[in-house]
Design a protein around this motif. Structure first.
Motif, PDB file in Angstrom:
ATOM      1  N   ALA A   3       1.596  18.327  -7.659  1.00  0.00           N
ATOM      2  CA  ALA A   3       1.499  17.521  -9.723  1.00  0.00           C
ATOM      3  C   ALA A   3       1.660  18.588 -10.276  1.00  0.00           C
ATOM      4  O   ALA A   3       2.024  20.210  -9.804  1.00  0.00           O
ATOM      5  CB  ALA A   3       0.213  17.277  -9.762  1.00  0.00           C
ATOM      6  N   PRO A   4       3.049  18.471 -11.503  1.00  0.00           N
ATOM      7  CA  PRO A   4       3.810  17.173 -11.480  1.00  0.00           C
ATOM      8  C   PRO A   4       5.059  16.957 -11.050  1.00  0.00           C
ATOM      9  O   PRO A   4       5.962  16.254 -11.656  1.00  0.00           O
ATOM     10  CB  PRO A   4       3.168  17.616 -13.171  1.00  0.00           C
ATOM     11  N   ARG A   5       5.013  17.750  -9.892  1.00  0.00           N
ATOM     12  CA  ARG A   5       6.473  18.267  -9.453  1.00  0.00           C
ATOM     13  C   ARG A   5       7.102  16.734  -8.792  1.00  0.00           C
ATOM     14  O   ARG A   5       8.360  16.343  -8.399  1.00  0.00           O
ATOM     15  CB  ARG A   5       7.402  19.054  -8.875  1.00  0.00           C
ATOM     16  N   SER A   6       5.694  16.878  -7.741  1.00  0.00           N
ATOM     17  CA  SER A   6       6.928  16.153  -7.101  1.00  0.00           C
ATOM     18  C   SER A   6       5.035  15.332  -5.566  1.00  0.00           C
ATOM     19  O   SER A   6       4.267  15.800  -5.096  1.00  0.00           O
ATOM     20  CB  SER A   6       7.247  16.443  -5.084  1.00  0.00           C
ATOM     21  N   PHE A   7       6.173  13.562  -5.148  1.00  0.00           N
ATOM     22  CA  PHE A   7       4.554  13.360  -4.036  1.00  0.00           C
ATOM     23  C   PHE A   7       5.071  12.630  -3.120  1.00  0.00           C
ATOM     24  O   PHE A   7       7.215  11.968  -3.342  1.00  0.00           O
ATOM     25  CB  PHE A   7       4.123  12.382  -4.867  1.00  0.00           C
ATOM     26  N   GLU A   8       4.867  12.348  -2.198  1.00  0.00           N
ATOM     27  CA  GLU A   8       5.480  11.661  -0.918  1.00  0.00           C
ATOM     28  C   GLU A   8       4.334  10.053  -0.228  1.00  0.00           C
ATOM     29  O   GLU A   8       3.299  10.994  -0.335  1.00  0.00           O
ATOM     30  CB  GLU A   8       5.569  12.873   0.373  1.00  0.00           C
ATOM     31  N   VAL A   9       5.257   8.933  -0.204  1.00  0.00           N
ATOM     32  CA  VAL A   9       4.239   8.113   0.842  1.00  0.00           C
ATOM     33  C   VAL A   9       4.813   7.115   1.318  1.00  0.00           C
ATOM     34  O   VAL A   9       6.181   7.427   1.571  1.00  0.00           O
ATOM     35  CB  VAL A   9       3.855   7.463  -0.321  1.00  0.00           C
ATOM     36  N   VAL A  10       4.063   7.250   2.512  1.00  0.00           N
ATOM     37  CA  VAL A  10       4.239   5.705   3.417  1.00  0.00           C
ATOM     38  C   VAL A  10       4.643   4.608   2.850  1.00  0.00           C
ATOM     39  O   VAL A  10       3.082   4.680   2.449  1.00  0.00           O
ATOM     40  CB  VAL A  10       3.341   5.859   4.279  1.00  0.00           C
ATOM     41  N   ASP A  11       5.069   3.888   2.366  1.00  0.00           N
ATOM     42  CA  ASP A  11       5.172   2.584   1.942  1.00  0.00           C
ATOM     43  C   ASP A  11       4.648   1.303   2.549  1.00  0.00           C
ATOM     44  O   ASP A  11       6.030   1.141   2.801  1.00  0.00           O
ATOM     45  CB  ASP A  11       6.427   2.763   0.451  1.00  0.00           C
ATOM     46  N   GLY A  12       4.123   0.376   2.638  1.00  0.00           N
ATOM     47  CA  GLY A  12       4.442  -0.594   2.838  1.00  0.00           C
ATOM     48  C   GLY A  12       3.748  -2.380   3.159  1.00  0.00           C
ATOM     49  O   GLY A  12       3.287  -2.101   1.969  1.00  0.00           O
ATOM     50  N   PHE A  13       3.903  -2.914   3.397  1.00  0.00           N
ATOM     51  CA  PHE A  13       3.588  -4.253   3.186  1.00  0.00           C
ATOM     52  C   PHE A  13       2.340  -4.328   3.534  1.00  0.00           C
ATOM     53  O   PHE A  13       1.736  -3.607   4.678  1.00  0.00           O
ATOM     54  CB  PHE A  13       4.099  -5.057   4.118  1.00  0.00           C
ATOM     55  N   ALA A  14       0.953  -5.129   3.014  1.00  0.00           N
ATOM     56  CA  ALA A  14       0.182  -5.085   3.073  1.00  0.00           C
ATOM     57  C   ALA A  14      -0.571  -6.507   3.741  1.00  0.00           C
ATOM     58  O   ALA A  14       0.447  -7.855   2.752  1.00  0.00           O
ATOM     59  CB  ALA A  14      -1.229  -4.566   2.309  1.00  0.00           C
ATOM     60  N   LEU A  15      -1.817  -6.783   3.878  1.00  0.00           N
ATOM     61  CA  LEU A  15      -2.891  -8.673   4.123  1.00  0.00           C
ATOM     62  C   LEU A  15      -3.347  -8.387   2.689  1.00  0.00           C
ATOM     63  O   LEU A  15      -3.836  -7.102   2.173  1.00  0.00           O
ATOM     64  CB  LEU A  15      -2.575  -8.044   5.845  1.00  0.00           C
ATOM     65  N   PRO A  16      -4.050  -9.534   3.290  1.00  0.00           N
ATOM     66  CA  PRO A  16      -4.805  -9.223   1.910  1.00  0.00           C
ATOM     67  C   PRO A  16      -6.358  -9.138   1.407  1.00  0.00           C
ATOM     68  O   PRO A  16      -6.785  -8.611   0.432  1.00  0.00           O
ATOM     69  CB  PRO A  16      -5.010 -11.314   2.033  1.00  0.00           C
ATOM     70  N   ASP A  17      -6.240  -7.768   2.807  1.00  0.00           N
ATOM     71  CA  ASP A  17      -7.511  -7.357   3.128  1.00  0.00           C
ATOM     72  C   ASP A  17      -6.771  -5.265   2.941  1.00  0.00           C
ATOM     73  O   ASP A  17      -7.849  -4.831   2.731  1.00  0.00           O
ATOM     74  CB  ASP A  17      -8.433  -6.912   4.354  1.00  0.00           C
ATOM     75  N   GLY A  18      -5.819  -5.855   2.334  1.00  0.00           N
ATOM     76  CA  GLY A  18      -5.253  -3.871   2.309  1.00  0.00           C
ATOM     77  C   GLY A  18      -4.947  -3.569   3.390  1.00  0.00           C
ATOM     78  O   GLY A  18      -4.217  -2.174   3.171  1.00  0.00           O
ATOM     79  N   SER A  19      -4.935  -3.550   4.537  1.00  0.00           N
ATOM     80  CA  SER A  19      -4.554  -2.803   5.372  1.00  0.00           C
ATOM     81  C   SER A  19      -3.054  -3.388   5.929  1.00  0.00           C
ATOM     82  O   SER A  19      -2.586  -4.406   5.270  1.00  0.00           O
ATOM     83  CB  SER A  19      -5.370  -3.690   7.005  1.00  0.00           C
ATOM     84  N   PRO A  20      -2.648  -2.169   6.673  1.00  0.00           N
ATOM     85  CA  PRO A  20      -1.281  -2.483   7.015  1.00  0.00           C
ATOM     86  C   PRO A  20      -1.092  -3.744   7.445  1.00  0.00           C
ATOM     87  O   PRO A  20      -1.390  -4.073   8.310  1.00  0.00           O
ATOM     88  CB  PRO A  20      -0.507  -1.679   7.186  1.00  0.00           C
ATOM     89  N   TYR A  49       0.480  -1.385   0.167  1.00  0.00           N
ATOM     90  CA  TYR A  49      -0.181   0.259   0.104  1.00  0.00           C
ATOM     91  C   TYR A  49       0.912   1.165  -0.172  1.00  0.00           C
ATOM     92  O   TYR A  49       2.265   1.329   0.691  1.00  0.00           O
ATOM     93  CB  TYR A  49      -1.206   0.481   0.859  1.00  0.00           C
ATOM     94  N   TRP A  50       0.149   2.355  -0.142  1.00  0.00           N
ATOM     95  CA  TRP A  50       0.822   3.675  -0.669  1.00  0.00           C
ATOM     96  C   TRP A  50      -0.581   4.529   0.422  1.00  0.00           C
ATOM     97  O   TRP A  50      -1.043   4.446  -0.135  1.00  0.00           O
ATOM     98  CB  TRP A  50       1.320   3.825  -1.557  1.00  0.00           C
ATOM     99  N   GLU A  51       0.364   5.025   1.382  1.00  0.00           N
ATOM    100  CA  GLU A  51      -0.590   6.882   1.706  1.00  0.00           C
ATOM    101  C   GLU A  51       0.168   8.216   1.369  1.00  0.00           C
ATOM    102  O   GLU A  51       0.920   8.047   1.426  1.00  0.00           O
ATOM    103  CB  GLU A  51      -0.760   6.903   3.218  1.00  0.00           C
ATOM    104  N   PHE A  52      -0.391   8.559   0.334  1.00  0.00           N
ATOM    105  CA  PHE A  52      -0.164   9.601  -0.199  1.00  0.00           C
ATOM    106  C   PHE A  52       0.323  10.856   0.857  1.00  0.00           C
ATOM    107  O   PHE A  52      -0.712  11.015   1.757  1.00  0.00           O
ATOM    108  CB  PHE A  52      -0.818  10.309  -1.200  1.00  0.00           C
ATOM    109  N   LEU A  53       1.413  11.013   1.310  1.00  0.00           N
ATOM    110  CA  LEU A  53       1.329  12.478   2.737  1.00  0.00           C
ATOM    111  C   LEU A  53       1.382  13.556   1.858  1.00  0.00           C
ATOM    112  O   LEU A  53       0.764  14.867   2.483  1.00  0.00           O
ATOM    113  CB  LEU A  53       2.366  12.274   3.403  1.00  0.00           C
ATOM    114  N   ALA A  54       1.772  14.139   0.421  1.00  0.00           N
ATOM    115  CA  ALA A  54       1.609  15.128  -0.122  1.00  0.00           C
ATOM    116  C   ALA A  54       1.973  14.835  -1.677  1.00  0.00           C
ATOM    117  O   ALA A  54       1.980  13.925  -1.393  1.00  0.00           O
ATOM    118  CB  ALA A  54       3.261  15.773   0.463  1.00  0.00           C
ATOM    119  N   VAL A  55       1.755  15.940  -2.547  1.00  0.00           N
ATOM    120  CA  VAL A  55       1.230  15.628  -3.817  1.00  0.00           C
ATOM    121  C   VAL A  55       1.446  16.752  -4.246  1.00  0.00           C
ATOM    122  O   VAL A  55       0.078  17.717  -4.289  1.00  0.00           O
ATOM    123  CB  VAL A  55      -0.242  14.883  -4.512  1.00  0.00           C
TER     124      VAL A  55
END
Length: 330
Positions: free
Chosen positions: A85-102, A77-83
């Motif tokens: 466009a079209p210069r930059s974006f910042e995310v929390v990137d992590g592994f997820a369970l089958p239901d999409g939760s972290p 999953y990604w959680e978008f902390l800042a966007v």
């Protein structure tokens, strides 16, 4: 290979990847913003990704699965902390369970993507911030660097394939899983215009008609999360659908982030059993148009195939073509 450098800083707990591309910044940005495009390179060739959700806006979220050759699935999953466009974006990137939760048993990281112009095109600098030296070592040991090299090595082919993602291609349906379908259409109109067209009753009645020969006498729109909605259609007397029974759909607004995302439940009026969940996402494009993405989740494979077999995509294309004509005339 577009990657020009990879540097790791154990003290700062970062890994920075720099890559150059022979396309304008906006074209490169669109490849990351469009779920149809990013899933063609976000993941090594033997672990292709499928994006089940991708709302690229501050506070938005992505959910994806990478499918391995042995049938294994790795979700993220990604959680978008800042966007910006079209210069930059910042995310929390992590592994997820089958239901999409972290998956809290696995590490997560913060990533920044910075796009800039170069004399020959554009540059993307991706910086990953790890939470500890142990996590940095763990993720690098799991093949993160090599995975990024392989993934980014696929971007050039996506960037060259303009026709597959261009405006004017019409409505396209893509099966994501046994119970999910993604419908995509580039519409000539701004995000704000397309959002308004889905929320003004009189405007909806002019374009959301499906095949020729139908009217939409009822368009009761949900105003807030938790509100119900109801849409009804009736055949035009003497028209090609004359004699067909009227029908309609009803449901509830489950989530709303104007003007780029909303989620609704949907069921046919008078039908028993569970309905569908529909997630609408609107994404601005470099050509001034809007990528409309609708992910439909069905309660079963059988219902998915039955509805696809009714000509759903063709009917949606007829409606979206009307919508586009309405917006071009605005």
């Amino acid at each position: 290979m577009p990657i020009t450098s990879v540097s790791k800083d154990p003290e700062a707990l970062t890994m920075t990847v720099t890559a150059d591309f022979a396309v304008p910044v906006q074209r490169l940005w669109d490849a990351y913003a469009d779920p149809r495009q990013i899933e063609r390179f976000w993941g090594p060739p033997v672990y292709p990704a499928t994006f089940l959700r991708h709302d690229m806006a501050t506070g938005g979220r992505s959910q994806y699965e990478m499918h391995g050759p042995a049938g294994d699935v790795s979700a993220g999953y990604w959680e978008f902390l800042a966007v910006d466009a079209p210069r930059s974006f910042e995310v929390v990137d992590g592994f997820a369970l089958p239901d999409g939760s972290p998956n809290t048993e696995m590490p997560h990281m913060r990533m920044t993507f910075d796009f800039s112009e170069t004399p020959d095109g554009s540059r993307l600098v991706t910086t990953t911030y790890f939470n500890s030296a142990d996590e940095l070592e763990q993720l690098i040991g799991m093949g993160m660097e090599e995975g990024m090299r392989q993934a980014m090595g696929q971007i050039d082919a996506v960037l060259e394939d303009l026709e597959a993602f261009a405006a004017g291609r019409g409505t396209v349906s893509q099966i994501l899983s046994d119970t999910q379908v993604r419908v995509s259409r580039v519409i000539r109109g701004t995000v704000e215009q397309v959002w308004r067209a889905h929320h003004e009753p009189e405007l909806m009645k002019r374009w959301l008609l499906g095949p020729e020969g139908w009217t939409m006498p009822t368009a009761e729109i949900a105003q807030a999360v938790g509100d119900p909605y109801r849409y009804e259609w009736a055949p035009v007397a003497g028209g090609p659908a004359d004699g067909a029974p009227p029908f309609g759909f009803e449901g509830e607004l489950l989530a709303s982030e104007p003007p780029y995302r909303e989620v609704t439940s949907e069921r046919m009026i008078g039908m028993e059993g569970p309905g569908t969940t529909n997630e609408l996402t609107l994404t601005a494009r470099e050509d001034g148009g809007t990528l409309l993405t609708l992910v439909i989740t069905y309660p079963s494979l059988e219902l998915r195939d039955m509805i696809l077999g009714t000509g759903m995509t063709d009917g949606m294309e007829t409606s979206y073509a009307r919508l586009e004509a309405e917006l071009v005339g605005v």
